[in-house]
Write a protein that holds these residues in place. Structure first.
Motif, short mmCIF file in Angstrom:
data_model
loop_
_atom_site.label_atom_id
_atom_site.label_comp_id
_atom_site.label_asym_id
_atom_site.label_seq_id
_atom_site.Cartn_x
_atom_site.Cartn_y
_atom_site.Cartn_z
N ASP A 628 7.43 22.91 -97.36
CA ASP A 628 7.33 22.73 -98.82
C ASP A 628 8.59 22.09 -99.37
O ASP A 628 8.54 21.17 -100.21
CB ASP A 628 7.10 24.09 -99.50
N ALA A 629 9.75 22.58 -98.88
CA ALA A 629 11.03 22.03 -99.36
C ALA A 629 11.19 20.58 -98.95
O ALA A 629 11.72 19.75 -99.70
CB ALA A 629 12.18 22.87 -98.81
N LEU A 630 10.72 20.25 -97.74
CA LEU A 630 10.86 18.88 -97.25
C LEU A 630 9.96 17.90 -98.00
O LEU A 630 10.34 16.76 -98.24
CB LEU A 630 10.55 18.83 -95.75
N ILE A 631 8.75 18.37 -98.33
CA ILE A 631 7.82 17.49 -99.05
C ILE A 631 8.40 17.08 -100.39
O ILE A 631 8.19 15.95 -100.87
CB ILE A 631 6.46 18.19 -99.24
N LEU A 632 9.19 17.98 -101.02
CA LEU A 632 9.82 17.67 -102.30
C LEU A 632 10.94 16.66 -102.15
O LEU A 632 11.38 16.05 -103.12
CB LEU A 632 10.36 18.95 -102.95
N ASP A 633 11.41 16.48 -100.91
CA ASP A 633 12.50 15.54 -100.63
C ASP A 633 11.89 14.23 -100.14
O ASP A 633 11.44 14.13 -99.01
CB ASP A 633 13.44 16.13 -99.57
N GLY A 634 11.85 13.24 -100.99
CA GLY A 634 11.15 11.99 -100.65
C GLY A 634 11.67 11.31 -99.41
O GLY A 634 10.90 10.77 -98.61
N THR A 635 12.98 11.30 -99.21
CA THR A 635 13.54 10.63 -98.03
C THR A 635 13.10 11.32 -96.75
O THR A 635 12.89 10.67 -95.73
CB THR A 635 15.08 10.62 -98.10
N THR A 636 12.93 12.65 -96.81
CA THR A 636 12.48 13.39 -95.64
C THR A 636 11.05 13.01 -95.29
O THR A 636 10.69 12.83 -94.13
CB THR A 636 12.57 14.91 -95.89
N SER A 637 10.20 12.87 -96.31
CA SER A 637 8.82 12.48 -96.07
C SER A 637 8.76 11.14 -95.36
O SER A 637 8.03 10.95 -94.38
CB SER A 637 8.05 12.41 -97.39
N ASP A 638 9.55 10.18 -95.84
CA ASP A 638 9.58 8.87 -95.20
C ASP A 638 10.08 8.99 -93.76
O ASP A 638 9.57 8.32 -92.85
CB ASP A 638 10.49 7.92 -95.98
N SER A 639 11.07 9.84 -93.54
CA SER A 639 11.64 10.02 -92.20
C SER A 639 10.59 10.52 -91.22
O SER A 639 10.50 10.06 -90.10
CB SER A 639 12.82 10.99 -92.25
N ILE A 640 9.76 11.49 -91.66
CA ILE A 640 8.75 12.05 -90.78
C ILE A 640 7.68 11.01 -90.47
O ILE A 640 7.28 10.84 -89.32
CB ILE A 640 8.12 13.29 -91.42
N VAL A 641 7.22 10.32 -91.48
CA VAL A 641 6.18 9.30 -91.26
C VAL A 641 6.68 8.24 -90.29
O VAL A 641 5.96 7.81 -89.38
CB VAL A 641 5.77 8.65 -92.60
N ASN A 642 7.92 7.83 -90.45
CA ASN A 642 8.48 6.79 -89.58
C ASN A 642 8.80 7.30 -88.17
O ASN A 642 9.00 6.50 -87.26
CB ASN A 642 9.76 6.20 -90.20
N SER A 643 8.85 8.63 -88.01
CA SER A 643 9.27 9.17 -86.72
C SER A 643 8.11 9.66 -85.86
O SER A 643 8.33 10.23 -84.80
CB SER A 643 10.23 10.35 -86.94
#
Length: 656
Positions: A628-643
């Motif tokens: 939940d905390a990561l989803i609120l962090d936009g850069t983290t979302s991009d990081s997961i999608v790209n990884s």
């Protein structure tokens, strides 16, 4: 740094590691120890049969070797720890205890058996101590010696810097160890407390990655639309020679509704063994094909892929939908033809194994991906298939996940349950067979073979290297000497695909009445005439796996039986099998397994075939909160999608 640059790993060992899925130094770090040796561990007389122990043993009786029968020898040796003697035996391993002399101290690892209150270990692992050993020594079961592998891991730890996808501030807030430190502690812990904390930290981080990946994949908007999927699905169902159950109808309706949505579908279909998930999948694939798109179904084994292919050809090609098979055993001409049909859209439906995601496979307009037996594939494998085209995703499993666990782990996926079986499916009677009744059991299956009823005999291993374990070779040799000999055959994972397919075809046709096998037949093989399954050393299988094996019978209309054989004197194992006999559906089995053994068997973080981290309810709930905390962090979302193509939860790797 390449694997072959690491000391002790030459070309042959590098190839052996490659064959087991380890290609880079980072892969070494993600292959966790199978167990640990604690130097302060003391044996006691209260050790239970079936318990796995690891201890420092002093040689109290030197190795002796004896011939048991042709092709089978036994090497024996004894060790003492804390005044307790442990007798060890190795079968067909004449050098297992070589060079051990009275008074030598070595690490001994094995599973306890008791005979007249004497502790015995069969085929234990012996590891020589080294001066550099700490209080806790990791042990790896790999394609190369454990000490060589451990040294390679240490080299990787010293030369590779890994970075988590979780920002430092969020990780600290949730009490995560820095990933580099946690991996070092998992492989080289200084004490029990550090080991426990590191394993839970790594498990939490990886579980968070899985949960967040599913959530992000679900939120993608669809940039294509299907043409009347409800009409096409109804047209297909109208051609079937049998009615669907209410559960199947509900599943089809849910899928069609999702296909009409403006969001990409990300769905989990859980169904009882034999409930008819394949027909549900075919309805969706037909609707996709009739809309001018391609659909792909990925199966875990070639035997199952070919079975799906035969079903699709029979049901779909008469309706004008071209089906294409793609698997590793195809020759060059067959593969080139398949690649052409996939690339240029000649085939609308493609079915195969992991060959579907191999390099060079280009789809024309892939829009629907179905993964059969989803627990056999990781997020990365599914992501690779999705990369072949922007597609809806349906994952199916016949090993249902406990409801509380499913909601936590797959809470962001739409979940469908198919609990009903087609009408006239018989109950499968399950029982534990005592040694005194085995002869009568074989007479029973011999009588059944005479009326064309067939039997699976499942063994936990292929080769006869331990006279206490019933291997395929050992049981097949026995059956060949009985009246069933001419009607029996064996199949296992070391056989070539063409050989396996030939044996399975003979079993399906009735030329073979008794099939001795490993769990290669666990998933998806459909032989309605199979009415009996015998499972040797049943205590060695998990409950979910036992249920999968049991599901190979009872697929016709005749009364069916599952016989569990065990020689274990472990009371817990006996109670577990007794409980299994009393539950019949996969959902009840999953709840029982969850109650007895926790979440690890369903979502254990297995890397490259073995080595695992324990998962429990607390870790899963914390992972969801962290997600939940990561989803609120936009850069983290991009990081997961790209990884999603990178190794699990590792965001980036730097070679020092």
């Amino acid at each position: 740094m390449e694997l072959c640059e690491i000391k002790g790993i030459g070309a042959k060992r590098a190839q052996a590691l490659n064959d087991s899925g380890i290609y880079t130094p980072t892969d070494l770090l993600l292959r966790f120890p199978d167990k640990y040796i604690f130097s302060d561990y003391k044996l006691t007389k209260n050790i239970s049969a079936g318990e796995e122990i690891s201890f420092i043993g002093e040689v109290s009786a030197e190795a002796t070797r004896r011939f048991i029968r042709r092709g089978l020898t036994a090497t024996g040796c004894a060790f003492t720890n804390n005044g307790i003697t442990v007798r060890c035996s190795w079968f067909n391993q004449p050098f297992a205890a070589r060079n051990l002399k009275l008074g030598d101290r070595v690490y001994v690892i094995g599973k306890v058996k008791k005979f007249k209150n004497v502790i015995q270990l069969t085929n234990p692992t012996i590891v020589q101590p080294q001066e550099s050993d700490g209080a806790i020594v990791p042990v790896y079961k790999t394609a190369i010696p454990t000490r060589t592998f451990a040294a390679a891991v240490q080299t990787a730890l010293n030369n590779v810097t890994v970075n988590s996808f979780i920002p430092k501030a969020i990780g600290e807030k949730f009490g995560l160890m820095p990933l580099q430190k946690a991996l070092k502690a998992v492989h080289s812990p200084s004490d029990r407390q550090e080991l426990s904390a590191a394993r839970r930290s790594v498990a939490l981080e990886n579980m968070c990655y899985v949960i967040t990946s599913y959530r992000l994949l679900k939120n993608d908007a669809r940039d294509f639309s299907y043409d009347n999927p409800d009409k096409h699905a109804a047209d297909f169902l109208g051609t079937l020679p049998f009615p669907l159950t209410d559960g199947q109808h509900n599943a089809v309706n849910s899928i069609i509704s999702a296909m009409k949505s403006d969001k990409l579908m990300n769905m989990l279909v859980q169904g009882e063994v034999g409930c008819g998930k394949t027909v549900v999948a075919l309805a969706a694939m037909y609707a996709c094909a009739k809309s001018g798109f391609q659909a792909a179904l990925m199966a875990p084994t070639e035997v199952l892929a070919r079975q799906h292919y035969d079903t699709m050809v029979k049901l779909l090609e008469p309706l004008g939908v071209r089906v294409q098979l793609l698997c590793a055993s195809m020759n060059k001409v067959q593969r080139e033809t398949a690649m052409f049909n996939i690339r240029y859209g000649t085939a609308s439906i493609i079915v195969g194994t992991q060959s579907l995601i191999s390099e060079g496979v280009d789809y024309n307009n892939l829009r629907l991906v179905i993964v059969d037996e989803q627990q056999r594939f990781g997020v990365n494998q599914r992501a690779k298939l999705e990369e072949k085209g922007v597609a809806d995703m349906i994952v199916m499993t016949a090993t249902p996940i406990p409801r509380t666990l499913a909601l936590s782990l797959y809470g962001e996926l739409q979940q469908i349950e198919i609990r009903e079986l087609p009408k006239n499916r018989p109950i499968i009677h399950t029982s534990v067979v005592p040694a005194a009744k085995i002869q009568g059991m074989y007479k029973y299956i011999t009588d059944k073979a005479a009326i064309d009823e067939r039997t699976y005999i499942i063994c936990p291993r292929i080769t006869d290297d331990d006279d206490d374990i019933n291997s395929v070779e050992k049981v097949y040799d026995f059956v060949k000497k009985t009246p069933l000999g001419a009607l029996s055959a064996c199949v296992h994972g070391k056989m070539k695909d063409i050989e396996k397919n030939g044996v399975m075809s003979a079993f399906k046709s009735g030329k073979v009445k008794v099939l001795i096998s490993t769990t290669v037949v666990e998933v998806g093989i459909d032989v309605p005439e199979a009415t009996n399954v015998i499972i040797y050393d049943a205590e060695r299988f998990g409950l979910a796996q036992l249920h999968q094996i049991r599901g190979r019978v009872g697929r016709g209309t005749k009364e069916s039986y599952c016989f569990l054989l065990t020689e274990s004197d472990d009371i817990d194992a006996a109670n577990r099998l007794k409980s299994f006999c009393s539950v019949r559906d996969g959902f009840s089995v999953s709840e029982l397994d969850f109650k007895l053994r926790g979440a690890g068997d369903f979502v254990g973080l297995r890397q490259h075939g073995s080595g695992s981290l324990e998962i429990d309810g607390e870790i899963i709930e914390r992972a969801r909160t962290l997600s939940d905390a990561l989803i609120l962090d936009g850069t983290t979302s991009d990081s997961i999608v790209n990884s999603l193509n990178n190794p699990d939860f590792i965001r980036s790797v730097t070679l020092n």
